[in-house]
Write a protein that holds these residues in place. Structure first.
Motif, PDB file in Angstrom:
ATOM      1  N   GLU A  42      18.733 -32.915  26.313  1.00 54.66           N
ATOM      2  CA  GLU A  42      18.138 -31.579  26.539  1.00 54.66           C
ATOM      3  C   GLU A  42      17.855 -30.895  25.201  1.00 54.66           C
ATOM      4  O   GLU A  42      16.821 -30.270  25.017  1.00 54.66           O
ATOM      5  CB  GLU A  42      19.082 -30.685  27.354  1.00 54.66           C
ATOM      6  N   LYS A  45      14.919 -32.563  23.550  1.00 57.64           N
ATOM      7  CA  LYS A  45      13.700 -32.236  24.312  1.00 57.64           C
ATOM      8  C   LYS A  45      13.253 -30.806  23.977  1.00 57.64           C
ATOM      9  O   LYS A  45      12.051 -30.548  23.842  1.00 57.64           O
ATOM     10  CB  LYS A  45      13.990 -32.372  25.809  1.00 57.64           C
ATOM     11  N   ASN A  46      14.195 -29.899  23.825  1.00 54.58           N
ATOM     12  CA  ASN A  46      13.834 -28.524  23.461  1.00 54.58           C
ATOM     13  C   ASN A  46      13.177 -28.464  22.075  1.00 54.58           C
ATOM     14  O   ASN A  46      12.247 -27.696  21.854  1.00 54.58           O
ATOM     15  CB  ASN A  46      15.061 -27.610  23.504  1.00 54.58           C
ATOM     16  N   LYS A  48      11.447 -30.891  20.706  1.00 51.19           N
ATOM     17  CA  LYS A  48      10.094 -31.446  20.831  1.00 51.19           C
ATOM     18  C   LYS A  48       9.181 -30.466  21.579  1.00 51.19           C
ATOM     19  O   LYS A  48       8.012 -30.307  21.218  1.00 51.19           O
ATOM     20  CB  LYS A  48      10.152 -32.798  21.549  1.00 51.19           C
ATOM     21  N   ASP A  49       9.724 -29.805  22.601  1.00 51.72           N
ATOM     22  CA  ASP A  49       8.905 -28.829  23.355  1.00 51.72           C
ATOM     23  C   ASP A  49       8.481 -27.661  22.473  1.00 51.72           C
ATOM     24  O   ASP A  49       7.351 -27.194  22.556  1.00 51.72           O
ATOM     25  CB  ASP A  49       9.673 -28.284  24.567  1.00 51.72           C
ATOM     26  N   ARG A  50       9.419 -27.185  21.648  1.00 51.20           N
ATOM     27  CA  ARG A  50       9.086 -26.057  20.776  1.00 51.20           C
ATOM     28  C   ARG A  50       8.000 -26.474  19.762  1.00 51.20           C
ATOM     29  O   ARG A  50       7.098 -25.711  19.436  1.00 51.20           O
ATOM     30  CB  ARG A  50      10.333 -25.559  20.000  1.00 51.20           C
ATOM     31  N   TRP A  51       8.129 -27.704  19.270  1.00 49.46           N
ATOM     32  CA  TRP A  51       7.141 -28.213  18.301  1.00 49.46           C
ATOM     33  C   TRP A  51       5.769 -28.349  18.972  1.00 49.46           C
ATOM     34  O   TRP A  51       4.746 -27.919  18.443  1.00 49.46           O
ATOM     35  CB  TRP A  51       7.625 -29.566  17.752  1.00 49.46           C
ATOM     36  N   TRP A  52       5.769 -28.954  20.172  1.00 50.35           N
ATOM     37  CA  TRP A  52       4.503 -29.198  20.889  1.00 50.35           C
ATOM     38  C   TRP A  52       3.815 -27.877  21.217  1.00 50.35           C
ATOM     39  O   TRP A  52       2.598 -27.743  21.111  1.00 50.35           O
ATOM     40  CB  TRP A  52       4.796 -30.001  22.156  1.00 50.35           C
ATOM     41  N   ARG A  53       4.625 -26.895  21.627  1.00 51.62           N
ATOM     42  CA  ARG A  53       4.087 -25.566  21.975  1.00 51.62           C
ATOM     43  C   ARG A  53       3.423 -24.949  20.736  1.00 51.62           C
ATOM     44  O   ARG A  53       2.297 -24.489  20.793  1.00 51.62           O
ATOM     45  CB  ARG A  53       5.246 -24.696  22.495  1.00 51.62           C
ATOM     46  N   HIS A  57      -0.153 -26.396  22.193  1.00 54.30           N
ATOM     47  CA  HIS A  57      -0.492 -25.419  23.235  1.00 54.30           C
ATOM     48  C   HIS A  57      -0.887 -24.063  22.675  1.00 54.30           C
ATOM     49  O   HIS A  57      -1.757 -23.399  23.221  1.00 54.30           O
ATOM     50  CB  HIS A  57       0.674 -25.259  24.212  1.00 54.30           C
ATOM     51  N   ASP A  66      -0.922 -39.613  22.557  1.00 55.63           N
ATOM     52  CA  ASP A  66       0.248 -40.478  22.711  1.00 55.63           C
ATOM     53  C   ASP A  66      -0.216 -41.921  22.535  1.00 55.63           C
ATOM     54  O   ASP A  66      -0.584 -42.588  23.502  1.00 55.63           O
ATOM     55  CB  ASP A  66       0.888 -40.260  24.100  1.00 55.63           C
ATOM     56  N   SER A 345      16.500 -20.542  22.819  1.00 57.83           N
ATOM     57  CA  SER A 345      15.392 -21.415  23.247  1.00 57.83           C
ATOM     58  C   SER A 345      15.696 -22.886  22.989  1.00 57.83           C
ATOM     59  O   SER A 345      15.035 -23.770  23.530  1.00 57.83           O
ATOM     60  CB  SER A 345      14.109 -21.027  22.507  1.00 57.83           C
TER      61      SER A 345
END
Ligand code: GAP
Length: 441
Positions: A42, A45-46, A48-53, A57, A66, A345
């Motif tokens: 988790e 993943k957070n 990576k999600d923060r980076w991707w956002r 995004h 990918d 976050s």
């Protein structure tokens, strides 16, 4: 001075609480390969999600990708990895240990007392040999030279070879970027420091394609944005610094490079690199593939090979940095409280729901709240043991909010929220609970 105790405590906490386990542990472990447990997966993943956002995004000028791990072997010839992705290796004929020749002063000879390799009278070091860090395997049933294929040592090349595909399918124009998160593999000679340097790891890389001549400005801009991102995930600014690469340090592809370094218990070390790769990569792929990779600038009616500004961070390394940065011990009422003070976050569990006691309808009410909140963010339900011990368990997991259902809840539909860092409590109505937590995570 290296603080080995802190790293030992962190490795032990990571195992105990299910953040990180050694790979294949029941077989004695596989060197410098690690598995992420329920909390670790988790946390990463957070990250990576923060980076991707932030990179994909939240921007209009970056697309996601990918690409496959396995690529045509010519990619690694064009990129320079077959010829030059090497470390100088020395062996000790006495103790059979291996060291990186350029890191001898950071290495320890296994013989006692503790000294650097070569410093014991019995040490017998060989001349340095160049050792390629790429993992090799075979494609198809026959294990022959023609079937050799590599596990990618960086995700960047998957972006370069797809640059025209993305450009033609996305209506982007230079300047624009392509971002990717994925596994990379390096047969490191001296891996170590837990998940800092491993043989299998994940990279978060972004390649930004710009007009030659504008590369200097973009390089500076990306340096600023990337440092700001590390601040935004909660890393202590005073523990971050820039390290500019001198001429002897620059990678074969780089015109300029800066590392973002963090002050780990084992010293200042790189967590992300920002590189001006010039037109090296696209130029080489054009040369090796025979396919035109230049860009037609309609407005200026000119063609050019874009320069590339790369931002390259390790997801595992940033995860380790967050763990190190978040770890603290405090004395509370004569006991040691261990806390992972993650930014909300980033925290693997956002809120824990705890009935004060296992009676008077409190567990039923708490379960209802838990099932409701669980639809929106990661929650944990815990009704075992004294409330103080349950708070401590959540402190160690880095959970920012503990929601307690108590004797007052049934009558006025409110709960207490205990804050991990201040250890203070607030009373909040159940109807406002989800919004209260959402606003903070
Ligand atoms: N594409 C450029 C590139 O790969 P790098 O400096 O070799 O540049 C970038 O690697 C980042 O990848 C590093 O800053 C680090 O965060 C991560 N990384 C590299 N090697 C690693 C390893 N063996 N284990 C964990 N992370 C690693």
């Amino acid at each position: 001075m290296a603080d080995t105790t802190l790293m030992e405590k962190l490795v032990s906490l990571c195992k105990r609480r299910g953040f990180v386990f050694q790979s294949s542990e029941i077989y004695g472990g596989l060197g410098s390969v690690w598995d992420y447990g329920p909390l670790g997966v988790e946390l990463k993943k957070n990250v990576k999600d923060r980076w991707w956002r932030a990179m994909v995004h939240a921007r209009d000028d970056i697309e996601g990708l990918d690409a496959a791990i396995l690529m045509a072997p010519q990619v690694w010839e064009a990129s320079g990895h077959v010829a030059g992705f090497t470390d100088p290796l020395v062996d000790c004929k006495t103790c059979k240990a291996r060291f990186r020749a350029d890191k001898i002063q950071d290495a320890q000879c296994p013989q006692k007392p503790s000294k650097h390799p070569g410093e014991h009278s019995t040490c017998e070091l060989t001349e340095p040999r160049l050792f390629n860090l790429m993992f090799k395997t075979f494609m198809g049933p026959v294990e022959e030279q023609a079937a050799v294929i590599y596990l990618r040592p960086e995700t960047a090349q998957g972006i370069y070879v797809n640059y025209l595909n993305v450009l033609n399918s996305s209506r982007q124009k230079v300047p624009f970027g392509i971002a990717q998160i994925g596994k990379a593999f390096r047969n490191e000679i001296t891996p170590g420091n837990f998940i800092f340097r491993t043989r299998e790891f994940e990279q978060m890389e972004m390649q930004f394609f710009v007009k030659p001549g504008t590369d200097g400005e973009w390089f500076e801009q990306w340096r600023e944005w990337r440092m700001a991102w590390h601040h935004s995930v909660g890393l202590t600014p005073a523990k971050l610094r820039w390290h500019p690469h001198g001429p002897g340090e620059l990678a074969h592809y780089a015109k300029a490079a800066y590392d973002i370094e963090y002050e780990f218990p084992f010293g200042w070390n790189e967590i992300e690199g920002i590189h001006n790769r010039s037109d090296f990569d696209l130029g080489r792929h054009q040369q090796y593939s025979g396919k035109k990779l230049d860009y037609f600038d309609q407005a200026a009616n000119t063609r050019f090979i874009p320069y590339i500004i790369e931002t390259s961070a390790g997801a595992d390394r940033v995860t380790l940095t967050l763990l190190v940065d978040a770890y603290r011990e405090e004395q509370v009422e004569g006991e040691t409280r261990v806390v992972l003070g993650f930014h909300p976050s980033i925290a693997p569990i956002k809120a824990a729901v705890l009935p004060l006691v296992k009676k008077d309808g409190m567990p039923e009410l708490a379960e209802r709240i838990y099932h409701d909140l669980k639809q929106r963010f990661t929650c944990f339900y815990d009704d075992s043991g004294a409330i103080g011990r349950r708070y401590r368990r959540m402190d160690e997991a880095g959970t920012p909010f503990c929601i307690t259902v108590d004797g007052q809840t049934a009558s006025d539909q409110s709960v207490t929220i205990r804050l991990r860092d201040a250890m203070t409590q607030e009373r909040v109505g159940i109807d406002r609970l989800a919004a209260w937590v959402s606003e903070r995570v």
